[in-house]
Scaffold this motif. Structure first.
Motif, PDB file in Angstrom:
ATOM      1  N   ASN A 119       0.684  -1.331   0.081  1.00 60.36           N
ATOM      2  CA  ASN A 119      -0.078  -0.074   0.082  1.00 60.36           C
ATOM      3  C   ASN A 119       0.963   1.207   0.257  1.00 60.36           C
ATOM      4  OD1 ASN A 119      -2.257  -1.509   0.176  1.00 60.36           O
ATOM      5  ND2 ASN A 119      -2.143  -1.612   2.276  1.00 60.36           N
ATOM      6  N   TYR A 120       1.720   1.339  -0.944  1.00 64.17           N
ATOM      7  CA  TYR A 120       2.703   2.336  -1.158  1.00 64.17           C
ATOM      8  C   TYR A 120       2.060   3.790  -0.996  1.00 64.17           C
ATOM      9  CZ  TYR A 120       6.049  -1.212  -2.261  1.00 64.17           C
ATOM     10  OH  TYR A 120       6.771  -2.547  -2.352  1.00 64.17           O
ATOM     11  N   PRO A 121       2.788   4.778  -0.507  1.00 66.64           N
ATOM     12  CA  PRO A 121       1.946   6.270  -0.775  1.00 66.64           C
ATOM     13  C   PRO A 121       2.183   6.493  -2.224  1.00 66.64           C
ATOM     14  CG  PRO A 121       3.704   6.138   0.911  1.00 66.64           C
ATOM     15  CD  PRO A 121       3.913   4.597   0.254  1.00 66.64           C
ATOM     16  N   ALA A 122       1.300   7.747  -2.670  1.00 67.04           N
ATOM     17  CA  ALA A 122       1.675   8.175  -3.931  1.00 67.04           C
ATOM     18  C   ALA A 122       2.863   9.034  -3.757  1.00 67.04           C
ATOM     19  CB  ALA A 122       0.375   9.177  -3.975  1.00 67.04           C
ATOM     20  N   ARG A 123       3.608   9.216  -4.902  1.00 72.12           N
ATOM     21  CA  ARG A 123       4.652   9.806  -4.921  1.00 72.12           C
ATOM     22  C   ARG A 123       5.081  10.336  -6.088  1.00 72.12           C
ATOM     23  NH1 ARG A 123      10.080   6.085  -4.776  1.00 72.12           N
ATOM     24  NH2 ARG A 123      10.441   6.643  -6.929  1.00 72.12           N
ATOM     25  N   THR A 124       5.733  11.499  -5.892  1.00 76.04           N
ATOM     26  CA  THR A 124       6.406  12.441  -6.913  1.00 76.04           C
ATOM     27  C   THR A 124       7.755  12.621  -6.965  1.00 76.04           C
ATOM     28  OG1 THR A 124       4.330  13.674  -7.093  1.00 76.04           O
ATOM     29  CG2 THR A 124       6.210  14.580  -8.432  1.00 76.04           C
ATOM     30  N   THR A 125       8.457  12.367  -7.799  1.00 76.73           N
ATOM     31  CA  THR A 125      10.105  12.680  -8.013  1.00 76.73           C
ATOM     32  C   THR A 125      10.414  13.745  -9.125  1.00 76.73           C
ATOM     33  OG1 THR A 125      10.343  10.225  -7.424  1.00 76.73           O
ATOM     34  CG2 THR A 125      12.057  11.417  -8.136  1.00 76.73           C
ATOM     35  N   VAL A 126      11.066  14.501  -8.480  1.00 79.13           N
ATOM     36  CA  VAL A 126      11.654  15.763  -9.205  1.00 79.13           C
ATOM     37  C   VAL A 126      12.731  16.051  -9.146  1.00 79.13           C
ATOM     38  CG1 VAL A 126      11.041  18.242  -9.473  1.00 79.13           C
ATOM     39  CG2 VAL A 126       9.296  16.941  -8.578  1.00 79.13           C
ATOM     40  N   GLY A 127      13.693  16.425 -10.291  1.00 80.67           N
ATOM     41  CA  GLY A 127      15.017  16.528 -10.346  1.00 80.67           C
ATOM     42  C   GLY A 127      15.080  18.144  -9.921  1.00 80.67           C
ATOM     43  N   ALA A 128      16.209  18.610  -9.137  1.00 79.04           N
ATOM     44  CA  ALA A 128      16.502  19.581  -8.612  1.00 79.04           C
ATOM     45  C   ALA A 128      17.961  19.870  -8.630  1.00 79.04           C
ATOM     46  CB  ALA A 128      16.343  19.818  -7.160  1.00 79.04           C
ATOM     47  N   ALA A 129      18.374  21.439  -9.114  1.00 77.96           N
ATOM     48  CA  ALA A 129      19.702  21.788  -9.421  1.00 77.96           C
ATOM     49  C   ALA A 129      20.334  21.855  -7.955  1.00 77.96           C
ATOM     50  CB  ALA A 129      19.738  23.082  -9.957  1.00 77.96           C
ATOM     51  N   GLU A 130      19.859  22.072  -6.905  1.00 81.65           N
ATOM     52  CA  GLU A 130      20.271  22.447  -5.837  1.00 81.65           C
ATOM     53  C   GLU A 130      19.414  22.068  -4.684  1.00 81.65           C
ATOM     54  OE1 GLU A 130      23.639  23.067  -4.988  1.00 81.65           O
ATOM     55  OE2 GLU A 130      24.066  23.238  -7.203  1.00 81.65           O
ATOM     56  N   LEU A 131      19.821  21.454  -3.363  1.00 83.32           N
ATOM     57  CA  LEU A 131      19.045  21.289  -2.483  1.00 83.32           C
ATOM     58  C   LEU A 131      19.827  21.766  -1.004  1.00 83.32           C
ATOM     59  CD1 LEU A 131      18.247  17.744  -3.324  1.00 83.32           C
ATOM     60  CD2 LEU A 131      16.563  19.707  -3.135  1.00 83.32           C
ATOM     61  N   PRO A 132      19.150  22.019  -0.049  1.00 82.26           N
ATOM     62  CA  PRO A 132      19.384  22.534   1.322  1.00 82.26           C
ATOM     63  C   PRO A 132      20.663  21.837   1.790  1.00 82.26           C
ATOM     64  CG  PRO A 132      17.152  22.617   1.172  1.00 82.26           C
ATOM     65  CD  PRO A 132      17.342  21.867   0.010  1.00 82.26           C
ATOM     66  N   ALA A 133      21.413  22.547   2.384  1.00 78.19           N
ATOM     67  CA  ALA A 133      22.687  21.930   3.003  1.00 78.19           C
ATOM     68  C   ALA A 133      23.406  21.020   2.271  1.00 78.19           C
ATOM     69  CB  ALA A 133      22.310  20.993   4.432  1.00 78.19           C
ATOM     70  N   GLY A 134      23.500  21.438   0.983  1.00 73.07           N
ATOM     71  CA  GLY A 134      24.318  20.579  -0.010  1.00 73.07           C
ATOM     72  C   GLY A 134      23.719  19.200  -0.296  1.00 73.07           C
ATOM     73  N   GLY A 135      22.577  18.500   0.133  1.00 75.51           N
ATOM     74  CA  GLY A 135      22.075  17.441   0.161  1.00 75.51           C
ATOM     75  C   GLY A 135      21.927  17.126  -1.402  1.00 75.51           C
ATOM     76  N   ALA A 136      22.047  15.608  -1.560  1.00 75.21           N
ATOM     77  CA  ALA A 136      21.641  15.037  -2.782  1.00 75.21           C
ATOM     78  C   ALA A 136      20.216  14.642  -3.030  1.00 75.21           C
ATOM     79  CB  ALA A 136      22.392  13.733  -2.991  1.00 75.21           C
ATOM     80  N   ILE A 137      19.383  14.634  -1.901  1.00 74.28           N
ATOM     81  CA  ILE A 137      18.262  14.205  -2.061  1.00 74.28           C
ATOM     82  C   ILE A 137      17.356  15.056  -0.502  1.00 74.28           C
ATOM     83  CG2 ILE A 137      18.578  12.342  -0.532  1.00 74.28           C
ATOM     84  CD1 ILE A 137      16.338  10.703  -2.222  1.00 74.28           C
TER      85      ILE A 137
END
Length: 152
Positions: A119-137
């Motif tokens: 019963n997985y949640p609905a999900r959206t995955t988006v590409g991002a150029a930069e994220l907070p704190a230098g995170g990869a995800i």
């Protein structure tokens, strides 16, 4: 006066437009927000958890090791926030994932699947150029809160 508003009042629907009942959720078991936002907000039976990056709440620093280490830390942070709100991962209905490198989509799927068995949640995955704190995800979630005893 606006005709649509008058019509709503005439139909007796005006009372359904009441403001949301909200509660701010905070825990020291997840990172302190780095800006003017809350870790999570409960509103009308849902919990909206702010996007989490792989920050260790004890150090305030991003865990090392990229996505393979960031996802478990993110999920640990999300679990702590959900627990502070009186719920858990099984009540998540939606996730939004932001990734700096969509080529790691398969790795993220493998890591993500460890936290949801059916019963997985609905999900959206988006590409991002930069994220907070230098995170990869970064992962944000919405959970449907279980009804509390004594509430309708």
């Amino acid at each position: 006066m606006n005709k649509a508003y008058v019509l709503l009042l005439w139909l007796g629907l005006g009372s359904t437009l009441a403001p949301a009942q909200t509660r701010i959720i905070r825990t020291d078991q997840a990172p302190t927000p780095v800006g003017p936002y809350s870790q999570a907000v409960e509103a009308n039976g849902f919990l909206f958890v702010a996007g989490q990056v792989g920050l260790n709440p004890a150090t305030g620093k991003l865990v090392e090791g990229g996505i393979e280490q960031e996802v478990p830390q993110i999920m640990k942070n999300i679990e702590a926030i959900l627990k502070a709100a009186g719920t858990d991962l099984t009540h998540i209905v939606n996730t939004t994932i932001f990734m700096k490198d969509l080529k790691q989509f398969g790795t993220v799927n493998e890591l993500y699947s460890r936290y949801f068995s059916q019963n997985y949640p609905a999900r959206t995955t988006v590409g991002a150029a930069e994220l907070p704190a230098g995170g990869a995800i970064e992962i944000a979630v919405v959970a449907a809160l279980p009804r509390r005893k004594g509430k309708k």
